[in-house]
Design a protein around this motif. Structure first.
Motif, PDB file in Angstrom:
ATOM      1  N   UNK A 197       0.835  -1.193   0.000  1.00 16.31           N
ATOM      2  CA  UNK A 197       0.000   0.000   0.000  1.00 16.31           C
ATOM      3  C   UNK A 197       0.874   1.249   0.000  1.00 16.31           C
ATOM      4  N   UNK A 198       0.283   2.382  -0.364  1.00 19.37           N
ATOM      5  CA  UNK A 198       1.034   3.623  -0.453  1.00 19.37           C
ATOM      6  C   UNK A 198       1.428   4.113   0.931  1.00 19.37           C
ATOM      7  N   UNK A 199       2.438   5.019   0.922  1.00 17.97           N
ATOM      8  CA  UNK A 199       2.985   5.561   2.160  1.00 17.97           C
ATOM      9  C   UNK A 199       2.845   7.064   2.138  1.00 17.97           C
ATOM     10  N   UNK A 200       2.465   7.633   3.282  1.00 19.85           N
ATOM     11  CA  UNK A 200       2.431   9.085   3.448  1.00 19.85           C
ATOM     12  C   UNK A 200       3.489   9.476   4.472  1.00 19.85           C
ATOM     13  N   UNK A 201       4.320  10.406   4.100  1.00 22.76           N
ATOM     14  CA  UNK A 201       5.291  10.972   5.030  1.00 22.76           C
ATOM     15  C   UNK A 201       4.765  12.317   5.504  1.00 22.76           C
ATOM     16  N   UNK A 202       4.589  12.446   6.795  1.00 21.73           N
ATOM     17  CA  UNK A 202       4.037  13.675   7.362  1.00 21.73           C
ATOM     18  C   UNK A 202       5.080  14.280   8.288  1.00 21.73           C
ATOM     19  N   UNK A 203       5.259  15.592   8.171  1.00 19.72           N
ATOM     20  CA  UNK A 203       6.195  16.247   9.064  1.00 19.72           C
ATOM     21  C   UNK A 203       5.787  17.679   9.335  1.00 19.72           C
ATOM     22  N   UNK A 204       6.123  18.195  10.508  1.00 24.36           N
ATOM     23  CA  UNK A 204       6.892  17.545  11.557  1.00 24.36           C
ATOM     24  C   UNK A 204       6.054  16.507  12.306  1.00 24.36           C
ATOM     25  N   UNK A 205       6.712  15.632  13.028  1.00 26.84           N
ATOM     26  CA  UNK A 205       5.975  14.643  13.812  1.00 26.84           C
ATOM     27  C   UNK A 205       5.420  15.275  15.084  1.00 26.84           C
ATOM     28  N   UNK A 206       6.095  16.301  15.563  1.00 28.96           N
ATOM     29  CA  UNK A 206       5.607  17.027  16.721  1.00 28.96           C
ATOM     30  C   UNK A 206       6.232  18.407  16.761  1.00 28.96           C
ATOM     31  N   UNK A 207       5.565  19.324  17.431  1.00 29.53           N
ATOM     32  CA  UNK A 207       6.125  20.663  17.588  1.00 29.53           C
ATOM     33  C   UNK A 207       5.470  21.347  18.771  1.00 29.53           C
ATOM     34  N   UNK A 208       6.219  22.223  19.373  1.00 28.26           N
ATOM     35  CA  UNK A 208       5.707  23.076  20.444  1.00 28.26           C
ATOM     36  C   UNK A 208       5.827  24.505  19.950  1.00 28.26           C
ATOM     37  N   UNK A 209       4.705  25.211  19.921  1.00 30.29           N
ATOM     38  CA  UNK A 209       4.679  26.533  19.298  1.00 30.29           C
ATOM     39  C   UNK A 209       4.131  27.573  20.271  1.00 30.29           C
ATOM     40  N   UNK A 210       4.570  28.783  20.061  1.00 31.06           N
ATOM     41  CA  UNK A 210       4.065  29.904  20.849  1.00 31.06           C
ATOM     42  C   UNK A 210       2.707  30.333  20.312  1.00 31.06           C
ATOM     43  N   UNK A 211       1.839  30.742  21.206  1.00 29.06           N
ATOM     44  CA  UNK A 211       0.543  31.248  20.755  1.00 29.06           C
ATOM     45  C   UNK A 211       0.740  32.466  19.857  1.00 29.06           C
ATOM     46  N   UNK A 212      -0.136  32.590  18.869  1.00 27.15           N
ATOM     47  CA  UNK A 212      -0.057  33.695  17.935  1.00 27.15           C
ATOM     48  C   UNK A 212       0.765  33.409  16.694  1.00 27.15           C
ATOM     49  N   UNK A 213       1.529  32.329  16.724  1.00 24.56           N
ATOM     50  CA  UNK A 213       2.348  31.965  15.560  1.00 24.56           C
ATOM     51  C   UNK A 213       1.581  30.973  14.683  1.00 24.56           C
ATOM     52  N   UNK A 214       2.201  30.592  13.575  1.00 25.14           N
ATOM     53  CA  UNK A 214       1.592  29.640  12.641  1.00 25.14           C
ATOM     54  C   UNK A 214       2.537  28.466  12.411  1.00 25.14           C
ATOM     55  N   UNK A 215       1.965  27.331  12.108  1.00 28.43           N
ATOM     56  CA  UNK A 215       2.736  26.121  11.808  1.00 28.43           C
ATOM     57  C   UNK A 215       2.195  25.500  10.532  1.00 28.43           C
ATOM     58  N   UNK A 216       3.089  25.132   9.649  1.00 32.38           N
ATOM     59  CA  UNK A 216       2.700  24.441   8.418  1.00 32.38           C
ATOM     60  C   UNK A 216       3.118  22.985   8.493  1.00 32.38           C
ATOM     61  N   UNK A 217       2.172  22.118   8.266  1.00 36.25           N
ATOM     62  CA  UNK A 217       2.386  20.668   8.285  1.00 36.25           C
ATOM     63  C   UNK A 217       2.376  20.171   6.843  1.00 36.25           C
ATOM     64  N   UNK A 218       3.325  19.301   6.535  1.00 37.48           N
ATOM     65  CA  UNK A 218       3.460  18.813   5.162  1.00 37.48           C
ATOM     66  C   UNK A 218       3.138  17.329   5.079  1.00 37.48           C
ATOM     67  N   UNK A 219       2.525  16.937   3.984  1.00 38.26           N
ATOM     68  CA  UNK A 219       2.297  15.525   3.709  1.00 38.26           C
ATOM     69  C   UNK A 219       2.714  15.203   2.285  1.00 38.26           C
ATOM     70  N   UNK A 220       3.541  14.200   2.157  1.00 39.08           N
ATOM     71  CA  UNK A 220       4.047  13.742   0.868  1.00 39.08           C
ATOM     72  C   UNK A 220       3.645  12.281   0.686  1.00 39.08           C
ATOM     73  N   UNK A 221       2.961  12.002  -0.410  1.00 39.75           N
ATOM     74  CA  UNK A 221       2.552  10.633  -0.720  1.00 39.75           C
ATOM     75  C   UNK A 221       3.510  10.062  -1.751  1.00 39.75           C
ATOM     76  N   UNK A 222       3.767   8.778  -1.634  1.00 43.77           N
ATOM     77  CA  UNK A 222       4.765   8.178  -2.535  1.00 43.77           C
ATOM     78  C   UNK A 222       4.179   7.780  -3.885  1.00 43.77           C
ATOM     79  N   UNK A 223       2.924   8.100  -4.137  1.00 42.96           N
ATOM     80  CA  UNK A 223       2.311   7.867  -5.435  1.00 42.96           C
ATOM     81  C   UNK A 223       1.174   8.871  -5.614  1.00 42.96           C
ATOM     82  N   UNK A 224       0.718   9.023  -6.842  1.00 39.71           N
ATOM     83  CA  UNK A 224      -0.357   9.987  -7.091  1.00 39.71           C
ATOM     84  C   UNK A 224      -1.670   9.504  -6.473  1.00 39.71           C
ATOM     85  N   UNK A 225      -2.365  10.426  -5.857  1.00 39.21           N
ATOM     86  CA  UNK A 225      -3.643  10.093  -5.217  1.00 39.21           C
ATOM     87  C   UNK A 225      -4.697  11.097  -5.658  1.00 39.21           C
ATOM     88  N   UNK A 226      -5.920  10.635  -5.662  1.00 40.14           N
ATOM     89  CA  UNK A 226      -7.020  11.491  -6.100  1.00 40.14           C
ATOM     90  C   UNK A 226      -7.336  12.547  -5.054  1.00 40.14           C
TER      91      UNK A 226
END
Lengths: 113, 115
Positions: free
Chosen positions: A1-30
């Motif tokens: 089956x396909x694999x999704x790599x998601x990062x970061x795995x964890x983070x601690x952030x200050x209030x008021x800031x923003x965090x971007x989470x990324x997901x990369x799939x190892x094959x094309x998905x709909x």
């Protein structure tokens, strides 16, 4: 089956800031999906990420707070904007190749202090 | 609205024994899909088993099987010969189409395996 790599795995952030989470799939998905799992609770769908068009948000979630990108068929990002402690959750991305079987990334544990 | 209900917040079983996790759902659709997902402490959601509503035969995957009762809208998961690695949160999920397909999850059941 396909694999999704998601990062970061964890983070601690200050209030008021923003965090971007990324997901990369190892094959094309709909379709790709973003979920939130608050502490001790089930998964709630935030939005469906569509390639080439704006994401479709569920009731209670808005684009200004959770902007999503889907630049191609293998990648998506979720940004949690202007964070507050209430945003502390696990965020999971998921993908579906159109065969109704969704598979998931490893999740991002976000703590906002 | 479609809902999924898991009435057992926690369950425990002795290693090598059999345990059944309950799930009920509410839908007006006649054709749909049901799933059981496992979430170990690593957080990743892992598909355990899937059932198509149009199939009368209960799905089976090795030690995991379901009891699908369509009229009762019940979808329980049976784990046979429980192993320590089965310890996890188990989520029942229903696949719906509302413009696009999406999963609706139950509240989860935490399964503990006692050695």
């Amino acid at each position: 089956s396909a694999v999704i790599s998601q990062k970061p795995s964890r983070d601690i952030c200050q209030r008021g800031t923003s965090l971007t989470i990324q997901c990369q799939v190892d094959s094309q998905v709909t379709m790709m999906f973003w979920y939130r799992q608050q502490p001790g609770q089930s998964l709630t769908l935030i939005a469906t990420a569509n390639q080439g068009s704006e994401a479709t948000y569920e009731s209670g979630f808005v684009i200004d707070k959770f902007p999503i990108s889907r630049p191609n068929l293998t990648f998506s990002t979720l940004t949690v904007s202007n964070m507050s402690p209430e945003d502390s959750s696990i965020y999971l991305c998921s993908a579906d190749r159109g065969n109704t079987e969704a598979f998931f990334g490893q999740g991002t544990r976000l703590t906002v202090v | 609205a479609q809902t999924v209900t898991q009435s057992q917040p926690e369950m425990s079983v002795q290693e090598a024994e059999t345990v059944t996790l309950s799930c009920t759902y509410d839908t007006s659709e006649s054709d749909y899909y049901l799933f059981w997902y496992k979430q170990p402490p690593s957080r990743q959601m892992i598909l355990v088993i899937r059932q198509e509503a149009y199939k009368q035969q209960n799905a089976t995957e090795n030690r995991f099987s379901v009891n699908f009762q369509k009229a009762a809208k019940s979808f329980s998961l049976k784990i046979s010969d429980s192993q320590l690695g089965d310890a996890a949160m188990y989520f029942c999920a229903y696949l719906i189409w509302e413009g696009a397909q999406k999963l609706v999850f139950g509240q989860g059941t935490r399964l503990t395996i006692n050695p």
